[in-house]
Design a protein around this motif. Structure first.
Motif, short mmCIF file in Angstrom:
data_model
loop_
_atom_site.label_atom_id
_atom_site.label_comp_id
_atom_site.label_asym_id
_atom_site.label_seq_id
_atom_site.Cartn_x
_atom_site.Cartn_y
_atom_site.Cartn_z
N PRO A 81 0.83 -1.20 0.00
CA PRO A 81 0.00 0.00 0.00
C PRO A 81 0.86 1.25 0.00
CG PRO A 81 -0.09 -1.09 2.14
CD PRO A 81 0.71 -1.98 1.23
N ARG A 82 0.39 2.30 -0.62
CA ARG A 82 1.08 3.58 -0.70
C ARG A 82 0.41 4.55 0.29
NH1 ARG A 82 5.61 2.97 -2.64
NH2 ARG A 82 5.86 4.72 -4.02
N ALA A 83 1.10 5.61 0.57
CA ALA A 83 0.52 6.64 1.43
C ALA A 83 -0.69 7.23 0.72
CB ALA A 83 1.57 7.71 1.71
N ARG A 84 -1.85 7.17 1.36
CA ARG A 84 -3.09 7.59 0.71
C ARG A 84 -3.17 9.08 0.43
NH1 ARG A 84 -7.76 3.52 1.80
NH2 ARG A 84 -6.51 1.74 2.31
N TRP A 85 -2.65 9.92 1.31
CA TRP A 85 -2.77 11.36 1.06
C TRP A 85 -2.02 11.78 -0.17
CZ3 TRP A 85 0.97 15.02 0.55
CH2 TRP A 85 2.23 14.71 1.00
N LEU A 86 -1.03 11.02 -0.58
CA LEU A 86 -0.23 11.39 -1.74
C LEU A 86 -1.01 11.27 -3.03
CD1 LEU A 86 3.09 9.64 -0.73
CD2 LEU A 86 2.52 12.05 -0.53
N LEU A 133 2.88 13.00 6.83
CA LEU A 133 2.47 11.61 6.98
C LEU A 133 1.24 11.41 7.87
CD1 LEU A 133 5.96 9.86 7.20
CD2 LEU A 133 4.45 10.14 5.22
N ILE A 134 0.70 12.50 8.42
CA ILE A 134 -0.52 12.37 9.22
C ILE A 134 -1.63 11.86 8.31
CG2 ILE A 134 -2.36 13.65 10.40
CD1 ILE A 134 -0.18 15.43 11.60
N GLY A 135 -2.23 10.78 8.70
CA GLY A 135 -3.31 10.19 7.91
C GLY A 135 -2.84 9.25 6.81
N ALA A 136 -1.53 9.17 6.58
CA ALA A 136 -1.02 8.27 5.55
C ALA A 136 -1.09 6.83 6.05
CB ALA A 136 0.43 8.63 5.21
N THR A 137 -1.34 5.92 5.14
CA THR A 137 -1.36 4.51 5.49
C THR A 137 -0.46 3.76 4.53
OG1 THR A 137 -3.27 4.12 4.06
CG2 THR A 137 -3.73 4.60 6.38
N GLY A 138 -0.02 2.61 4.94
CA GLY A 138 0.79 1.78 4.06
C GLY A 138 2.26 2.15 4.12
N ASP A 139 2.97 1.78 3.07
CA ASP A 139 4.42 1.95 3.00
C ASP A 139 4.77 3.40 2.67
OD1 ASP A 139 7.14 1.66 2.71
OD2 ASP A 139 6.99 0.85 0.68
N THR A 140 5.39 4.07 3.62
CA THR A 140 5.82 5.46 3.40
C THR A 140 7.34 5.57 3.40
OG1 THR A 140 5.67 5.92 5.76
CG2 THR A 140 3.72 6.44 4.42
N ASP A 141 8.04 4.43 3.44
CA ASP A 141 9.50 4.44 3.51
C ASP A 141 10.16 5.12 2.32
OD1 ASP A 141 9.36 3.17 5.94
OD2 ASP A 141 9.74 1.18 5.11
N SER A 142 9.60 4.97 1.13
CA SER A 142 10.25 5.53 -0.06
C SER A 142 9.88 7.00 -0.29
CB SER A 142 9.87 4.71 -1.30
OG SER A 142 8.48 4.76 -1.50
N PHE A 143 8.96 7.53 0.49
CA PHE A 143 8.54 8.91 0.33
C PHE A 143 9.62 9.85 0.85
CE2 PHE A 143 6.82 12.67 2.42
CZ PHE A 143 6.21 13.30 1.34
#
Length: 194
Positions: free
Chosen positions: A12-17, A162-172
């Motif tokens: 999963p990717r960060a949803r807010w993005l 990253l507030i509200g982001a879900t999933g993999d945020t490592d590459s952001f």
């Protein structure tokens, strides 16, 4: 006989993005450079830096890269988008007109997307909340500053993004490109990698 569709696991990717990314990518054609990093993941830029309408800045730039970035982030947080964009004029590539670039609706949308990523409930925005940039060593006339080095109301921009982001945020990652020109520092743009 029942046929079940194959399901492939995805990270999963960060949803807010998702809503921010198209806007930021569109803004590139208006006022910055675009590139591709890794597997077709956009890198975005918005030319910007301190402008005269902010109390912390002048059109001549700032004496330190910290002051230039603090001013630019303050302008974004106080919704002075055009001023932030126009303030990069001294470091734009030859032949690019800052006024034309900054009038493009995509440039405005990019700046608004950054504001939405940082202006979160419970966070005091300027002038109440203070923008601070950690000391960054400048070697030469170009420096990259990570979003983890910038704080608003005591919280890093990365933590706000990253507030509200879900999933993999490592590459952001979000970094600011700073440039020194004629003795003053300016925010040349930013890179967003997903």
């Amino acid at each position: 006989m029942t046929i079940t569709p194959a399901v492939h696991a995805r990270r999963p990717r960060a949803r807010w993005l998702a809503p921010v990314l198209p806007v930021v990518v569109l803004g590139l054609s208006a006022c910055g450079s675009a590139g591709v990093s890794g597997s077709a993941k956009p890198v975005t830029s918005l030319p910007s830096s301190p402008a005269s309408s902010s109390p912390q800045t002048s059109q001549a730039g700032a004496g330190t890269l910290q002051a230039a970035l603090e001013s630019w982030v303050t302008q974004i947080l106080t919704e002075q988008y055009t001023e932030a964009c126009l303030s990069s004029a001294p470091v734009l590539p030859a032949g690019q007109d800052a006024e034309t670039l900054c009038k493009n609706p995509d440039a405005l949308a990019s700046a608004k997307s950054l504001h939405e990523a940082w202006a979160k409930p419970g966070v005091k925005l300027p002038p109440e909340g203070k923008v601070e940039v950690s000391k960054v060593a400048a070697k030469g006339t170009e420096v990259t500053v990570p979003d983890t080095a910038v704080k608003v109301d005591g919280r890093t921009l990365r933590s706000l993004e990253l507030i509200g982001a879900t999933g993999d945020t490592d590459s952001f990652s979000l970094t600011f490109k700073m440039q020194k020109h004629e003795g003053a520092w300016y925010v040349e743009g930013f890179d967003l990698k997903l």
